[in-house]
Motif scaffolding. Structure first.
Motif, PDB file in Angstrom:
ATOM      1  N   ASP A 252      -4.588  11.116  -9.349  1.00  0.00           N
ATOM      2  CA  ASP A 252      -5.129  11.851  -8.201  1.00  0.00           C
ATOM      3  C   ASP A 252      -4.914  11.078  -6.901  1.00  0.00           C
ATOM      4  O   ASP A 252      -4.578  11.655  -5.874  1.00  0.00           O
ATOM      5  N   TRP A 253      -5.135   9.765  -6.963  1.00  0.00           N
ATOM      6  CA  TRP A 253      -4.985   8.989  -5.737  1.00  0.00           C
ATOM      7  C   TRP A 253      -3.529   8.973  -5.270  1.00  0.00           C
ATOM      8  O   TRP A 253      -3.234   9.204  -4.092  1.00  0.00           O
ATOM      9  N   VAL A 254      -2.622   8.726  -6.208  1.00  0.00           N
ATOM     10  CA  VAL A 254      -1.201   8.654  -5.854  1.00  0.00           C
ATOM     11  C   VAL A 254      -0.741   9.990  -5.263  1.00  0.00           C
ATOM     12  O   VAL A 254      -0.065  10.042  -4.230  1.00  0.00           O
ATOM     13  N   MET A 255      -1.142  11.079  -5.888  1.00  0.00           N
ATOM     14  CA  MET A 255      -0.692  12.381  -5.423  1.00  0.00           C
ATOM     15  C   MET A 255      -1.370  12.755  -4.100  1.00  0.00           C
ATOM     16  O   MET A 255      -0.759  13.374  -3.236  1.00  0.00           O
ATOM     17  N   HIS A 256      -2.610  12.347  -3.952  1.00  0.00           N
ATOM     18  CA  HIS A 256      -3.303  12.578  -2.673  1.00  0.00           C
ATOM     19  C   HIS A 256      -2.569  11.887  -1.534  1.00  0.00           C
ATOM     20  O   HIS A 256      -2.405  12.444  -0.451  1.00  0.00           O
ATOM     21  N   GLN A 257      -2.091  10.667  -1.785  1.00  0.00           N
ATOM     22  CA  GLN A 257      -1.363   9.947  -0.732  1.00  0.00           C
ATOM     23  C   GLN A 257      -0.096  10.701  -0.337  1.00  0.00           C
ATOM     24  O   GLN A 257       0.238  10.805   0.835  1.00  0.00           O
ATOM     25  N   THR A 258       0.598  11.202  -1.344  1.00  0.00           N
ATOM     26  CA  THR A 258       1.838  11.927  -1.070  1.00  0.00           C
ATOM     27  C   THR A 258       1.557  13.187  -0.245  1.00  0.00           C
ATOM     28  O   THR A 258       2.232  13.472   0.738  1.00  0.00           O
ATOM     29  N   GLU A 259       0.529  13.923  -0.663  1.00  0.00           N
ATOM     30  CA  GLU A 259       0.198  15.173   0.038  1.00  0.00           C
ATOM     31  C   GLU A 259      -0.211  14.891   1.479  1.00  0.00           C
ATOM     32  O   GLU A 259       0.194  15.576   2.400  1.00  0.00           O
ATOM     33  N   ARG A 260      -1.024  13.865   1.633  1.00  0.00           N
ATOM     34  CA  ARG A 260      -1.540  13.537   2.954  1.00  0.00           C
ATOM     35  C   ARG A 260      -0.411  13.121   3.894  1.00  0.00           C
ATOM     36  O   ARG A 260      -0.340  13.550   5.041  1.00  0.00           O
ATOM     37  N   PHE A 261       0.464  12.283   3.373  1.00  0.00           N
ATOM     38  CA  PHE A 261       1.600  11.787   4.159  1.00  0.00           C
ATOM     39  C   PHE A 261       2.492  12.954   4.593  1.00  0.00           C
ATOM     40  O   PHE A 261       2.853  13.085   5.770  1.00  0.00           O
ATOM     41  N   THR A 262       2.813  13.798   3.633  1.00  0.00           N
ATOM     42  CA  THR A 262       3.698  14.919   3.918  1.00  0.00           C
ATOM     43  C   THR A 262       3.054  15.879   4.924  1.00  0.00           C
ATOM     44  O   THR A 262       3.711  16.373   5.844  1.00  0.00           O
TER      45      THR A 262
END
Ligand code: P71
Length: 889
Positions: free
Chosen positions: A305-315
């Protein structure tokens, strides 16, 4: 299971890797030297390396796995561990290790794919490596599917089968890093393959990202956990191939797994030709171990969840700013053709070069030169903070805004692969991007304890409402102390590992002596095992029974050793230090009038020395001004009164001088520190704080050889050799390196500003804290927080306990319990300051952690009226705060 956005990392930082920040001039030089091809730059030449393969931060258990690789040629324990992990996590019965994804592909081709075959695939990247071989790759990706864009178009698949002999269908989870496949489509492909006598080969290098996507977007999948989804995807394939450097977060390595014993036998027979042996497959034993542990860890729901949250947030940040991009499972893939249309065929490499020039960031398109104009900006797993990613995004946004002024690279050398390209360029006149963030990335992480509220209530009751008695495994964010809790850097670890141990003189000793002299400027330096050991020796040398020791507030261990030597501590700190609401900028200062009055009353010969603490801990981490150090020294020196610093937090104090005193705004912290030390005759240091080490201390004398000689005598008796002070040689090496890192201006700026950030969040919400915010901790004012709780019912102790129950954050009482009872009256001292300390370890927590802490404390603030006090059920005589136990009133 409906999952919410994580508020902060589900781990803390264990070790860090320092980042480089080359200047614009340096970047120009590196770029020209690299033929303007950013692939050729090395990490030390850049700040942020936005590639996801082999760059992940790992868990401390994975790192430790490196040391349990048994490196046997055949039948290693590490291989057995890999077999178990593949069986438990992926569900396949057989595994064949390989040196990497290309090794896996090679084995599939040589065992399953006759020359001239047709391979349908949903991934373009696959063509890079398949195209040069004697096979025809057919792109069967379904271009009409809006959500699962990696799905296979079954009609196209049928057409591919009509084109020739199809032994395998090649499917990538998250094809090209951009296109997820649905479970239903994967099953349909499997059925199709079964009907046509072909194998479904799944590349699961990014299976986690794909499983997460299914969990979020697949119909009826929200209740499925990642582990189950991964297993189902794997079981749907005939053969799984995996890149160890992607989801399992190894640095290299790969595997092939299957349930089919015949396929496995072919792999085993072939692996000896190209890779190694079937029990190591071209990987070192340690890589097998890291890979196996990575497989077990990669399905951790919170981490995913954390890794994917970072990706979503960045994008999302880039998208919100209108940057042309496409979704990537591990970052944002920039549309170079739209950002730099004027650069034509070199748009991708021009964008990469310009981003490096602008900000020192590397985003690079790899493999073969293709027609799609995308530059992937991939996020290394777990390695960067949200704040760092926000700034990388801002750099890209700034670049896009300046794109008009950028001309395309001119080709000088070329080849079919991107690493072969070399260019010439007229540097565009860009407004460079300056990073203002932590100058390190995460190297390893440690999972934090996550208990339910009910479990925490039980834990604090069992701990007698004393946070010292909690188990760290139960703590989510540990703000008990900044002492010995720092994350060491990889450079410190390298020095630590390289040190040659001895109980006589080590190579590290003279190096450490040199490092101390350079950092503090003092001639005689004695290592001790920690701060109180130095305090003991100094007190024994300098204090005659009955002498006074004036100081700027006391610290517990310091005062204890002064008293054990027969001294009497006298507080001469400015009055403002005792007022939690005063906004005096230098609340750590000594009140010279108080000191003068004391000397006038008792005579200079009655004063043992001045005990002068930097960034005064008990006052709330409050700094001393340069002028105050000067004045005190100028007053004491002619009177023959020695001045000794407690330089435990000297670097933080130096930073505050840079930050608050305009005369020092442009002076490097290292220079400020050396000037500070000039106004003293020596110092004691608990190295566990500013020196960025987990153990160690220092006793130093500016130039008095006789004191140094006496101190060495005591050192031999109480501590260890003069050359180690009772420390391991490896620790000496880590200290020497820490002394260099601690005066990095970027580091100390972000360190102190992080503390101030937490303070601001609380202050803005109306939570009563000591102002100004100190350098190492935010101190809650328990008297104002719980005004209805009498000081003899220990409001700070109660507040610390409640914060743990509410948030899992561990804080420390610094009030009535810590101060103790007056032995004459038996009454509690009831000190002016009744505080709870939220202490920030160095390089361990991110600003997202700080936000989580603030939110939790604010929740406690909102229900403060319901809190009652405590009473002792067990009260030790000495230092009662460590072991004391309480119950609720
Ligand atoms: C802190 C500590 C550690 C500590 C020590 C005693 C009770 C509770 C916590 C230690 C310091 C310090 C200063 C200014 C000397 C020492 C002792 N601080 N001077 O803040 O802050 O050093 O622990 O290395 O022996 O949590 P030592």
């Amino acid at each position: 299971m409906s999952r919410s956005t994580p508020v902060s990392e589900p781990h803390k930082i264990k070790t860090v890797r320092l980042l480089s920040f080359p200047t614009l001039e340096e970047r120009k030089k590196h770029l020209a030297d690299a033929g303007f091809n950013v692939f050729r730059l090395t990490p030390s030449q850049l700040s942020f390396d936005m590639v996801s393969g082999g760059t992940s931060a790992v868990s401390q258990e994975q790192l430790a796995g490196q040391l349990v690789g048994d490196e046997a040629y055949a039948g290693s324990r590490n291989f057995e561990k890999l077999q178990r992990a593949v069986h438990d996590i992926l569900g396949h019965g057989y595994v064949c290790p390989t040196h990497g994804i290309l090794g896996s592909t090679k084995l599939i081709l040589s065992t399953m794919v006759p020359a001239g075959s047709v391979i349908p695939s949903n991934g373009r990247d696959r063509m890079d490596v398949l195209a040069p071989r004697d096979v025809t790759v057919v792109d069967v990706r379904d271009r009409s599917e809006p959500v699962f864009t990696g799905n296979v178009d079954l009609e196209a698949l049928e057409a591919a089968f009509a084109q020739g002999s199809v032994p395998v269908v090649d499917v990538q989870a998250f094809a090209d890093g951009q296109h997820p496949i649905s479970l239903r489509n994967l099953r349909a492909v499997r059925d199709f393959a079964d009907r046509h006598g072909a194998r479904l080969v799944l590349d699961g290098s990014r299976i986690i990202e794909n499983a997460w996507y299914i969990q979020r977007h697949g119909v009826g999948r929200a209740d499925r956990d990642i582990r189950g989804l991964v297993r189902e995807m794997v079981k749907t394939s005939h053969v799984l191939q995996m890149d160890g450097a992607q989801d399992p977060k190894a640095s290299a390595g790969g595997l092939l797994s299957t349930d089919n014993p015949a396929d496995h036998e072919h792999f085993m027979n072939e692996v000896v030709v190209f890779e190694g042996l079937h029990t190591y497959g071209g990987m070192a034993g340690r890589t097998l171990e890291v890979l196996a542990r990575g497989l077990e860890e990669m399905v951790d729901e919170d981490e995913v969840d954390w890794v994917m949250h970072q990706t979503e947030r960045f994008t999302q940040r880039l998208r919100d700013a209108g940057v042309p991009l496409e979704r990537g499972c591990d970052g944002a893939y920039l549309r170079a053709d739209q950002i730099l249309p004027q650069a034509g065929a070199s748009a991708r490499d021009t964008l990469s070069a310009a981003l490096y020039l602008l900000a020192g960031v590397r985003a690079v398109a790899m493999h073969r030169r293709g027609s799609e104009g995308l530059v992937p900006v991939q996020i290394p797993r777990l390695a960067l903070t949200n704040e760092q990613l926000d700034q990388v995004a801002d750099a890209i946004i700034s670049l896009v805004a300046q794109a008009d002024g950028i001309t395309g690279l001119q080709v000088v050398e070329e080849g079919p692969w991107r690493d072969q390209m070399a260019y010439h360029w007229v540097f565009p006149d860009l407004d460079p991007f300056e990073f203002d963030t932590f100058p390190y990335q995460v190297h390893t992480v440690e999972r934090v304890g996550v208990l339910t509220r009910g479990q925490r209530e039980k834990a604090i009751r069992a701990a007698g409402y004393n946070t010292f008695l909690l188990s760290s495994a139960d703590v989510t964010i540990d703000l008990l102390t900044d002492s010995g809790t720092s994350a060491m850097s990889t450079d410190q670890w390298a020095a630590y590992d390289a040190a040659r141990p001895t109980s006589a003189t080590s190579d590290e000793y003279p190096r450490l002596m040199k490092a101390f002299k350079e950092a503090l400027g003092y001639q005689f330096n004695l290592p001790t095992h920690q701060g109180r050991a130095a305090e003991h020796i100094l007190s024994q040398i300098l204090i005659q029974p009955g002498q006074l020791v004036p100081g700027n507030m006391y610290f517990t261990t310091t005062k204890l050793h002064q008293e054990l030597a027969g001294g009497v501590f006298v507080d001469v700190i400015v009055d403002e230090a005792h007022d939690p609401e005063s906004d005096h900028p230098w609340k750590g200062n000594i009140d010279l009038a108080k000191l003068r009055a004391l000397v006038d009353e008792h005579g200079a010969e009655k004063i043992a020395y001045i005990s002068f603490e930097h960034s005064v801990n008990m006052a709330g981490g409050q700094p001393v001004s340069m002028d105050n150090m000067k004045e005190v020294y100028a007053y004491c020196a002619p009177l023959g009164i020695p001045v000794f610093f407690d330089a435990t937090r000297c670097v933080e104090n130096a930073y505050m001088i840079q930050f608050r005193d305009p005369r020092y705004a442009d002076t490097p912290v290292g220079d400020i520190l050396r000037e500070m030390m000039v106004y003293g005759d020596g110092c004691t240091v608990s190295g566990k704080k500013d020196f960025l080490i987990n153990i160690g201390g220092l006793l130093a004398f500016r130039d008095n050889a006789e004191w140094a000689r006496q101190a060495q005598e005591l050192l031999r008796v109480y501590e260890g050799q003069v050359t180690d002070g009772g420390l391991a040689v490896a620790d000496l090496a880590a200290i020497a390196r820490g002394l260099e890192e601690m005066v990095d201006d970027r580091y100390i700026h972000t360190r102190v500003q992080q503390t101030r950030y937490l303070g601001r969040l609380l202050h803005d919400a109306g939570v009563p804290i000591v102002t100004p915010v100190g350098t190492h901790a935010v101190f809650l004012d328990a008297k104002r927080f719980l005004p209805h709780v009498d000081q003899d019912e220990y409001p700070a102790q109660r507040l610390a306990a409640e914060i743990f129950v509410e948030t899992g954050v561990r804080a420390m009482e610094r009030g009535n319990v810590s101060k103790g009872r007056n032995p004459a009256t038996g009454e509690n001292y009831r000190p002016a300051l009744e505080l709870v300390r939220l202490t920030i370890p160095r390089r361990v927590y991110t600003n997202d952690h700080m936000r989580a802490v603030a939110e939790g404390v604010i929740r406690v603030w909102e229900k403060r009226e319901s809190l009652r006090g405590l009473r002792f059920v067990y009260e030790p005589e000495k230092l009662r705060f460590f072991q004391g136990r309480f119950e609720l009133l």
